[in-house]
Design an enzyme around this catalytic site. Structure first.
Site, PDB file in Angstrom:
ATOM      1  N   MET A  38      63.886  14.710  63.834  1.00  0.00           N
ATOM      2  CA  MET A  38      64.253  16.079  64.230  1.00  0.00           C
ATOM      3  C   MET A  38      64.172  16.233  65.749  1.00  0.00           C
ATOM      4  O   MET A  38      64.113  17.360  66.265  1.00  0.00           O
ATOM      5  CB  MET A  38      63.341  17.092  63.542  1.00  0.00           C
ATOM      6  CG  MET A  38      63.469  17.033  62.024  1.00  0.00           C
ATOM      7  SD  MET A  38      63.008  18.579  61.217  1.00  0.00           S
ATOM      8  CE  MET A  38      61.313  18.749  61.739  1.00  0.00           C
ATOM      9  N   GLY A  39      64.151  15.115  66.474  1.00  0.00           N
ATOM     10  CA  GLY A  39      64.115  15.194  67.937  1.00  0.00           C
ATOM     11  C   GLY A  39      62.712  15.473  68.448  1.00  0.00           C
ATOM     12  O   GLY A  39      61.734  15.257  67.732  1.00  0.00           O
ATOM     13  N   ALA A  40      62.629  15.956  69.709  1.00  0.00           N
ATOM     14  CA  ALA A  40      61.331  16.095  70.397  1.00  0.00           C
ATOM     15  C   ALA A  40      60.594  14.772  70.292  1.00  0.00           C
ATOM     16  O   ALA A  40      59.455  14.683  69.849  1.00  0.00           O
ATOM     17  CB  ALA A  40      60.507  17.249  69.815  1.00  0.00           C
ATOM     18  N   GLY A  44      55.816   7.544  68.975  1.00  0.00           N
ATOM     19  CA  GLY A  44      55.832   7.241  67.535  1.00  0.00           C
ATOM     20  C   GLY A  44      57.255   6.993  67.051  1.00  0.00           C
ATOM     21  O   GLY A  44      57.536   6.023  66.336  1.00  0.00           O
ATOM     22  N   HIS A  45      58.169   7.863  67.462  1.00  0.00           N
ATOM     23  CA  HIS A  45      59.578   7.681  67.075  1.00  0.00           C
ATOM     24  C   HIS A  45      60.131   6.389  67.688  1.00  0.00           C
ATOM     25  O   HIS A  45      60.874   5.651  67.043  1.00  0.00           O
ATOM     26  CB  HIS A  45      60.420   8.865  67.542  1.00  0.00           C
ATOM     27  CG  HIS A  45      59.972  10.201  67.005  1.00  0.00           C
ATOM     28  ND1 HIS A  45      59.453  11.182  67.811  1.00  0.00           N
ATOM     29  CD2 HIS A  45      59.937  10.696  65.746  1.00  0.00           C
ATOM     30  CE1 HIS A  45      59.135  12.245  67.076  1.00  0.00           C
ATOM     31  NE2 HIS A  45      59.425  11.976  65.815  1.00  0.00           N
ATOM     32  N   LYS A 158      53.264   8.218  59.057  1.00  0.00           N
ATOM     33  CA  LYS A 158      52.636   9.477  59.477  1.00  0.00           C
ATOM     34  C   LYS A 158      52.882  10.565  58.429  1.00  0.00           C
ATOM     35  O   LYS A 158      52.000  11.351  58.105  1.00  0.00           O
ATOM     36  CB  LYS A 158      53.206   9.875  60.836  1.00  0.00           C
ATOM     37  CG  LYS A 158      53.136  11.328  61.209  1.00  0.00           C
ATOM     38  CD  LYS A 158      51.747  11.714  61.623  1.00  0.00           C
ATOM     39  CE  LYS A 158      51.616  13.120  62.190  1.00  0.00           C
ATOM     40  NZ  LYS A 158      52.352  14.154  61.554  1.00  0.00           N
ATOM     41  N   ASP A 159      54.108  10.603  57.921  1.00  0.00           N
ATOM     42  CA  ASP A 159      54.458  11.558  56.858  1.00  0.00           C
ATOM     43  C   ASP A 159      54.512  10.762  55.556  1.00  0.00           C
ATOM     44  O   ASP A 159      55.594  10.470  55.029  1.00  0.00           O
ATOM     45  CB  ASP A 159      55.795  12.222  57.196  1.00  0.00           C
ATOM     46  CG  ASP A 159      55.708  12.973  58.508  1.00  0.00           C
ATOM     47  OD1 ASP A 159      55.143  14.070  58.520  1.00  0.00           O
ATOM     48  OD2 ASP A 159      56.158  12.433  59.542  1.00  0.00           O
TER      49      ASP A 159
HETATM   50  P1  AMP Z   1      59.848  14.065  62.888  1.00  0.00           P
HETATM   51  O1  AMP Z   1      58.704  14.019  63.896  1.00  0.00           O
HETATM   52  O2  AMP Z   1      59.588  15.003  61.763  1.00  0.00           O
HETATM   53  O3  AMP Z   1      61.144  14.243  63.559  1.00  0.00           O
HETATM   54  O4  AMP Z   1      59.837  12.652  62.221  1.00  0.00           O
HETATM   55  C1  AMP Z   1      60.833  11.685  62.346  1.00  0.00           C
HETATM   56  C2  AMP Z   1      60.261  10.364  61.859  1.00  0.00           C
HETATM   57  O5  AMP Z   1      59.252   9.940  62.766  1.00  0.00           O
HETATM   58  C3  AMP Z   1      59.576  10.496  60.486  1.00  0.00           C
HETATM   59  O6  AMP Z   1      59.883   9.329  59.723  1.00  0.00           O
HETATM   60  C4  AMP Z   1      58.118  10.546  60.850  1.00  0.00           C
HETATM   61  O7  AMP Z   1      57.265  10.090  59.819  1.00  0.00           O
HETATM   62  C5  AMP Z   1      58.075   9.639  62.067  1.00  0.00           C
HETATM   63  N1  AMP Z   1      56.903   9.898  62.897  1.00  0.00           N
HETATM   64  C6  AMP Z   1      56.431  11.100  63.307  1.00  0.00           C
HETATM   65  N2  AMP Z   1      55.284  10.936  64.011  1.00  0.00           N
HETATM   66  C7  AMP Z   1      55.033   9.604  64.044  1.00  0.00           C
HETATM   67  C8  AMP Z   1      53.987   8.799  64.611  1.00  0.00           C
HETATM   68  N3  AMP Z   1      52.981   9.339  65.282  1.00  0.00           N
HETATM   69  N4  AMP Z   1      54.054   7.455  64.451  1.00  0.00           N
HETATM   70  C9  AMP Z   1      55.079   6.886  63.767  1.00  0.00           C
HETATM   71  N5  AMP Z   1      56.094   7.588  63.204  1.00  0.00           N
HETATM   72  C10 AMP Z   1      56.067   8.929  63.340  1.00  0.00           C
END
Ligand code: AMP
Length: 288
Positions: A38-40, A44-45, A158-159
């Protein structure tokens, strides 16, 4: 010596343009990975794009703040939208070949009426607080997988519940994409990187660091033979004692089905969600 210049990443906004690029790659016999976000974006991404690049020749990052997974009182309107910064971060990492950033109308045109309603691992935990969350996640991820039909799709541990919901959905719908889970990237104090950490005030940020510490200790106690229920009850009290405003859940579950019926084989995972002011933090880890 000069830093190597980051290559500009192509950004496409329509499914038609996405498919045209993918067809060209397919004609060259290239293996394709998708990393939905979802960006931002944060480190981690980026780590997920690295895992994607290690398993495929072309990596697509989708960036779409999916309205269907936000409840009306949630932070859809204020969720950070930072496409230019996201692109700069991905260019520096040099692991992404294409950003797919569709407009809302492209993903949900007027009259859109389809919905996936996942059961199994989608039941309980997150859905106790956010009943339609995984309906929205499963529907958008299914759309993204059908739009891009990748060999591999990468999601973060993470999720963790989301990862299991998507794995099951891919199996149930016979989607040919291999689903990979990437480990959670953390701050030095153990706090999992999250786009929502930006909402934390300085004092909340201090409290937030106790989440990982308490979860880790509870996982250790459980691994050492303590009854998971009483270890989790203590963790619940400790989180409130550390300054969390509410604890939605601290649970030890089967790491695949997420069922609470634990077998002795110890394929267990601890999952936590707790609230700090207006922010809700989640985390999890294996119990070994
Ligand atoms: P989102 O932050 O909701 O946009 O998540 C996009 C992808 O990044 C999802 O598969 C999350 O599980 C993953 N994600 C979010 N935070 C982390 C993190 N700290 N480390 C690894 N993957 C992450």
């Amino acid at each position: 010596m000069d830093e190597p210049k980051a290559e500009p990443i192509l950004v496409v906004q329509t499914v038609k343009a996405l498919r045209a690029q993918i067809s060209a790659w397919r004609r060259q016999g290239l293996k394709i990975a998708l990393v939905p976000t979802m960006g931002a974006l944060h480190a981690g991404h980026v780590s997920l794009t690295e895992l994607a690049k290690a398993n495929a020749e072309r990596v697509i990052v989708s960036i779409f703040v999916n309205p269907a997974q936000f409840a009306p009182q949630e932070d859809f309107d204020r969720y950070p939208r930072t496409l230019e910064a996201d692109r700069t971060l991905l260019e520096a990492a040099a692991t992404t070949d294409l950003i797919f950033a569709p407009a809302r109308g492209d993903m949900y045109p007027e009259g859109f009426a389809a919905k996936l309603l996942p059961g199994g691992p989608a039941l309980g935990l997150e859905t106790d607080a956010r009943p339609h969350f995984f309906d929205g996640v499963a529907t958008i991820v299914a759309k993204l997988l059908i739009q891009s039909w990748p060999d591999i799709a990468v999601f973060g541990e993470k999720d963790y519940q989301q990862l299991q919901v998507i794995r099951q959905m891919a199996r149930d719908l016979n989607l040919p994409t291999r689903i990979l889970g990437g480990p959670t990237k953390r701050e030095l104090d153990g706090l999992a990187l999250s786009s929502r950490n930006a909402y934390l005030t300085a004092s909340e940020r201090k409290v937030a660091s106790s989440l990982n510490r308490i979860m880790r200790r509870t996982a250790q106690d459980t691994a050492n033979g303590q009854d998971p229920k009483s270890a989790c009850a203590r963790a619940h009290a400790d989180l409130l004692g550390a300054g969390f405003d509410a604890v939605d859940y601290v649970e030890v579950r089967d790491s695949e089905t997420l069922s609470g019926a634990l077998e002795e084989k110890r394929n267990w995972r601890i999952l936590v969600a707790a609230r700090l002011g207006a922010t809700r933090l989640i985390d999890n880890m294996g119990v070994r």
